[in-house]
Design an enzyme around this catalytic site. Structure first.
Site, PDB file in Angstrom:
ATOM      1  N   HIS A 180      42.315  46.885  39.191  1.00  0.00           N
ATOM      2  CA  HIS A 180      41.732  45.888  40.086  1.00  0.00           C
ATOM      3  C   HIS A 180      41.536  46.529  41.456  1.00  0.00           C
ATOM      4  O   HIS A 180      42.371  46.368  42.333  1.00  0.00           O
ATOM      5  CB  HIS A 180      42.654  44.673  40.189  1.00  0.00           C
ATOM      6  CG  HIS A 180      42.029  43.519  40.899  1.00  0.00           C
ATOM      7  ND1 HIS A 180      42.170  42.218  40.475  1.00  0.00           N
ATOM      8  CD2 HIS A 180      41.265  43.462  42.018  1.00  0.00           C
ATOM      9  CE1 HIS A 180      41.504  41.411  41.306  1.00  0.00           C
ATOM     10  NE2 HIS A 180      40.953  42.149  42.246  1.00  0.00           N
TER      11      HIS A 180
ATOM     12  N   GLU B   8      38.601  44.799  37.118  1.00  0.00           N
ATOM     13  CA  GLU B   8      38.641  43.451  37.672  1.00  0.00           C
ATOM     14  C   GLU B   8      38.384  43.505  39.173  1.00  0.00           C
ATOM     15  O   GLU B   8      38.752  44.482  39.838  1.00  0.00           O
ATOM     16  CB  GLU B   8      40.030  42.830  37.445  1.00  0.00           C
ATOM     17  CG  GLU B   8      40.424  42.707  36.002  1.00  0.00           C
ATOM     18  CD  GLU B   8      41.585  41.763  35.796  1.00  0.00           C
ATOM     19  OE1 GLU B   8      42.347  41.515  36.747  1.00  0.00           O
ATOM     20  OE2 GLU B   8      41.707  41.266  34.667  1.00  0.00           O
TER      21      GLU B   8
ATOM     22  N   HIS C 234      47.706  37.138  34.264  1.00  0.00           N
ATOM     23  CA  HIS C 234      48.405  36.917  35.542  1.00  0.00           C
ATOM     24  C   HIS C 234      49.787  36.326  35.313  1.00  0.00           C
ATOM     25  O   HIS C 234      49.946  35.207  34.849  1.00  0.00           O
ATOM     26  CB  HIS C 234      47.619  36.070  36.544  1.00  0.00           C
ATOM     27  CG  HIS C 234      48.093  36.350  37.956  1.00  0.00           C
ATOM     28  ND1 HIS C 234      47.476  37.245  38.794  1.00  0.00           N
ATOM     29  CD2 HIS C 234      49.163  35.876  38.619  1.00  0.00           C
ATOM     30  CE1 HIS C 234      48.150  37.296  39.946  1.00  0.00           C
ATOM     31  NE2 HIS C 234      49.176  36.484  39.872  1.00  0.00           N
TER      32      HIS C 234
HETATM   33  C1  LIG Z   1      43.136  39.057  38.139  1.00  0.00           C
HETATM   34  C2  LIG Z   1      44.605  39.156  38.043  1.00  0.00           C
HETATM   35  O1  LIG Z   1      45.285  38.172  37.889  1.00  0.00           O
HETATM   36  C3  LIG Z   1      45.289  40.443  38.228  1.00  0.00           C
HETATM   37  O2  LIG Z   1      44.550  41.542  37.845  1.00  0.00           O
HETATM   38  C4  LIG Z   1      45.584  40.600  39.664  1.00  0.00           C
HETATM   39  O3  LIG Z   1      44.367  40.854  40.269  1.00  0.00           O
HETATM   40  C5  LIG Z   1      46.522  41.701  39.913  1.00  0.00           C
HETATM   41  O4  LIG Z   1      46.249  42.142  41.227  1.00  0.00           O
HETATM   42  P1  LIG Z   1      47.433  42.801  42.048  1.00  0.00           P
HETATM   43  O5  LIG Z   1      48.027  43.866  41.156  1.00  0.00           O
HETATM   44  O6  LIG Z   1      46.776  43.324  43.288  1.00  0.00           O
HETATM   45  O7  LIG Z   1      48.422  41.677  42.284  1.00  0.00           O
HETATM   46  N1  LIG Z   2      44.143  39.943  34.752  1.00  0.00           N
HETATM   47  C1  LIG Z   2      45.568  39.962  34.914  1.00  0.00           C
HETATM   48  C2  LIG Z   2      46.043  41.357  35.109  1.00  0.00           C
HETATM   49  O1  LIG Z   2      45.287  42.293  34.953  1.00  0.00           O
HETATM   50  C3  LIG Z   2      47.457  41.623  35.448  1.00  0.00           C
HETATM   51  O2  LIG Z   2      48.052  40.553  36.132  1.00  0.00           O
HETATM   52  P1  LIG Z   2      49.638  40.709  36.376  1.00  0.00           P
HETATM   53  O3  LIG Z   2      50.264  40.887  35.014  1.00  0.00           O
HETATM   54  O4  LIG Z   2      49.841  41.931  37.241  1.00  0.00           O
HETATM   55  O5  LIG Z   2      50.053  39.419  37.028  1.00  0.00           O
END
Ligand SMILES: CC(=O)[C@@H](O)[C@H](O)COP(=O)(O)O
Ligand SMILES: NCC(=O)COP(=O)(O)O
EC number: 2.6.99.2
Length: 238
Positions: free
Chosen positions: A43, A70, A191
């Site tokens: 991300h 993402e 998430h």
């Molecule tokens: C979209 C989602 O829920 C995760 O990919 C989140 O974006 C994680 O981002 P961080 O690792 O910056 O918290």
């Molecule tokens: N799209 C969710 C993700 O990639 C990871 O979310 P998290 O497990 O770090 O909360």
């Protein structure tokens, strides 16, 4: 079959903390795949707090499973790096600048025209598109109007409520999943999913194609080891 895509943002957080290249993100991604991960998720955020834009290109060269990028397509270099690297999937997330983490899905009704245009751009390049939505049937219906291939259900509310009342926690997600299945939308989720809550989610959500998990999985790996942890998560999806 539900695929596990390991989000390696937090590996990049650790790497960046000393300004060097330890742990090496490319090596960890390769090892995650070797240990059984069926995808790698990143991300990249405009402040590059963890994943840097250069990482997007470096990982493209080595990821052999599904590569999922993402992010917010209206911020920073997101569009540029995604179109340059042509990943398996792009997941569009409406994160605001400065957000500590993702904290909401798209309003697919208000943002219908924007999403349709963005989704068309990515699909023209052969990139599968998923959009991040809350477990709200109206938002799922709106998502179907945008031309997206999949939705990713934002599972923070499930994780937060799971320990108190798992039946109540899962209920809106079952309704949203059933609507997605009815409308022919592919279904992802992510998430705050964890070893505690993943199996129940997987058992109750119809048509779940992919879960992307990062924060809890990488945290568990500190105690349990990365290979063992990935295989423990995979067993929750059997
Ligand atoms: C979209 C989602 O829920 C995760 O990919 C989140 O974006 C994680 O981002 P961080 O690792 O910056 O918290
Ligand atoms: N799209 C969710 C993700 O990639 C990871 O979310 P998290 O497990 O770090 O909360």
């Amino acid at each position: 079959m539900t695929k596990l895509s390991v989000n390696i943002n937090k590996i990049a957080t650790l790497r960046n903390s000393r300004g060097g290249d330890v742990p090496n993100l490319v090596k960890v991604a390769k090892d995650c795949e070797r240990f059984g991960s069926q995808g790698i998720t990143i991300h990249p955020r405009p402040d590059e707090r963890h994943i840097r834009y250069d990482d997007v290109y470096d990982l493209k060269k080595i990821v052999t499973t599904e590569y999922n990028i993402e992010g917010n397509p209206t911020e920073g270099r997101f569009m540029e790096v995604v179109l340059d690297t042509n990943p398996t999937q792009v997941t569009l997330v409406p994160d605001k600048l400065g957000a500590i983490t993702s904290n909401a899905g798209w309003d697919t009704i208000k943002n219908k025209d924007l999403l349709k245009e963005l989704i068309s751009t990515f699909k023209q390049e052969g990139i599968r598109v998923s959009i991040f939505v809350d477990p709200d049937v109206k938002m799922v219906e709106g998502a179907a109007e945008t031309g997206t291939d999949r939705i990713e259900l934002y599972t923070e509310a499930y994780a937060t409520n799971y320990s108190q009342n798992k039946e109540m926690a899962i209920a809106p997600f079952v309704k949203a999943a059933e609507k997605a299945n009815e409308l022919g939308l592919g279904l992802n989720a992510g998430h705050d999913l964890s070893l505690d809550n993943l199996a129940y989610f997987h058992q109750n959500i119809p048509g779940l194609l992919e879960v992307s998990i990062g924060h809890a999985l990488i945290s568990d790996a500190l105690y349990l080891g990365l290979e063992n942890t990935i295989q423990m998560y995979l067993r929750q999806l059997q």
